[in-house]
Design an enzyme around this catalytic site. Structure first.
Site, mmCIF file in Angstrom:
data_model
loop_
_atom_site.group_PDB
_atom_site.id
_atom_site.type_symbol
_atom_site.label_atom_id
_atom_site.label_comp_id
_atom_site.label_asym_id
_atom_site.label_seq_id
_atom_site.Cartn_x
_atom_site.Cartn_y
_atom_site.Cartn_z
ATOM 1 C CE1 TYR A 243 39.030 37.883 30.369
ATOM 2 C CE2 TYR A 243 37.336 39.579 30.102
ATOM 3 C CZ TYR A 243 38.094 38.552 29.575
ATOM 4 O OH TYR A 243 37.935 38.200 28.260
ATOM 5 C CB CYS A 345 46.549 46.714 32.752
ATOM 6 S SG CYS A 345 46.466 45.001 32.240
#
Ligand code: SAH
Length: 389
Positions: A243, A345
């Site tokens: 990612y 996150c």
């Protein structure tokens, strides 16, 4: 807006949950929240806060509409709705970006440009996105319209540049779909290079309109340094940066390891990443455009068939809010890297994925929260996970 004032639209906007809460207290709340989710696995280190936690966002998005009197407004959707709440200045957004958006409101009026109506599909101006590279000063403006025909586009651009000569590139993006996505597929560079460049941890990164880039560059450096420190590189490692966006973490890590493979789904981001490796003269990284889970499944299968295929020593992973998936995690376990550094996150999906890995022979060793999003309820965490045996 000064730090002490409370934003007049914060309740409707919903972005800044911690308006009016002293910053030190916000940090404690976030630390506690991470502790509640992750404390059962390992030690939670003190959260890294900001010295100056305002106007930190380098990317600002505004949706355009008209109010009841017909005045052009721009701002954010009221939480959970498609009603536009006007915003002229925001305490967490970059000041120049807000000024540019204000100028576009004014110019739209003088150029008699209609705002796009989501219900009928009529009108032109839909969204504006401003990205600013704090280190280089470069500024990108993306004007999103509901149709490709943008009358007096050249004069509009000229007028915008006259008021804001700091703007280095302007992109016209066309989004004619009934969607909550801001950017459409088609885009045309109408001024400048079509991307901006920023500097992070001493390396230069180009950023396109559609590529992901961390919104708080000051804290991004803190985050990446922490992630690299946690990995404990010796210089010999083969690393997967999953990612990877425009390749930032992997390229910062490249100085401390043998080699890096970055994996990213967004084609534009991969193009930026390849350009970034070249621009920084980094020879030990390469990038693959693929779903991270599919990539891991394929790599595990190839390595199973061919024992000479090198397996990763360290996996750095930084998935979106939804976290990783079983395809990714199960292939990771099959390949068995000694170290996983999970940058997250969303502590909720982090906890879910760590729980999964802990059942498969891995152990979380420490969580380092970093406050990337002051005044909002979001928290970023670096988690070190290691193979148990
Ligand atoms: N590590 C980068 C990007 C993190 S954001 C940085 O620090 O800037 C998460 C990234 O994951 C985004 O770039 C997004 O495009 C990408 N992504 C989302 N789903 C993915 C998937 N299934 N496979 C690979 N990449 C994905």
């Amino acid at each position: 807006m000064s730090k002490a004032e409370v934003c007049p639209v914060h309740k409707k906007c919903g972005g800044c949950r911690y308006q009016g809460v002293p910053y030190e207290e916000q940090l404690k709340i976030k630390e506690k929240m991470v502790g509640k989710l992750m404390g059962k696995y390992c030690k939670i280190y003190p959260i890294a806060g900001m010295e100056n936690p305002i106007h930190y966002r380098n990317k600002v998005h505004a949706v355009f509409d008209r109010d009841r009197k017909g005045n052009i407004i721009s701002g954010v959707y009221k939480e959970g709705t498609h009603q536009v709440i006007p915003v002229e200045s925001c305490m967490i957004e970059d000041v120049l970006a807000d000024e540019i958006i204000g100028t576009i409101r004014k110019l739209a009026k003088s150029f008699k440009i209609k705002t796009y109506d989501e219900d009928t599909g009529y009108g032109l101006l839909r969204h504006v996105l401003v990205k600013r590279a704090f280190a280089t000063g470069q500024v990108m403006v993306v004007i999103v319209t509901g149709s490709p025909v943008f009358p007096s586009r050249n004069n509009f651009v000229k007028a915008l540049l006259k008021e804001h000569p700091q703007v280095t590139t302007i992109i016209h993006n066309i989004n004619d779909k009934r969607t909550s996505m801001v950017l459409g597929e088609r885009e045309k560079v109408i001024y400048g290079k079509g991307y901006i460049e920023d500097i992070l941890c001493g390396k230069k990164f180009r950023i396109s309109a559609k590529s992901f880039y961390q919104v708080n560059p000051v804290q991004t450096e803190v985050l990446y340094k922490k992630a690299i420190e946690a990995a404990g590189f010796t210089g010999k490692e083969y690393v997967i940066d999953a990612y990877c966006g425009i390749g930032t973490i992997g390229m910062v890590a490249s100085d401390y390891v043998d080699s890096v493979v970055g994996v990213e789904l967004n084609r534009d981001a991969v193009r930026d990443a390849i350009g970034n490796a070249k621009a920084n003269n980094i020879k030990n990284v390469r990038f693959v455009c693929d779903d991270a889970g599919k990539f891991m499944v394929k790599l595990a299968a190839v390595a199973h068939r061919d024992k000479s295929v090198r397996l990763p020593d360290v996996v750095l992973m930084d998935p979106p809010r939804s976290g990783s998936d079983e395809a990714f995690l199960s292939s990771l376990v099959k390949m068995g890297p000694k170290t996983v550094v999970y940058v997250s996150c969303n502590p909720v999906t982090l906890e879910r994925d760590v729980k999964w890995l802990e059942k498969k022979g891995y152990k979380a060793k420490g969580v380092w929260p970093v406050d990337m999003f002051p005044f909002t309820e979001h928290t970023e965490c670096v988690t070190l996970i290691q193979k148990s045996n």
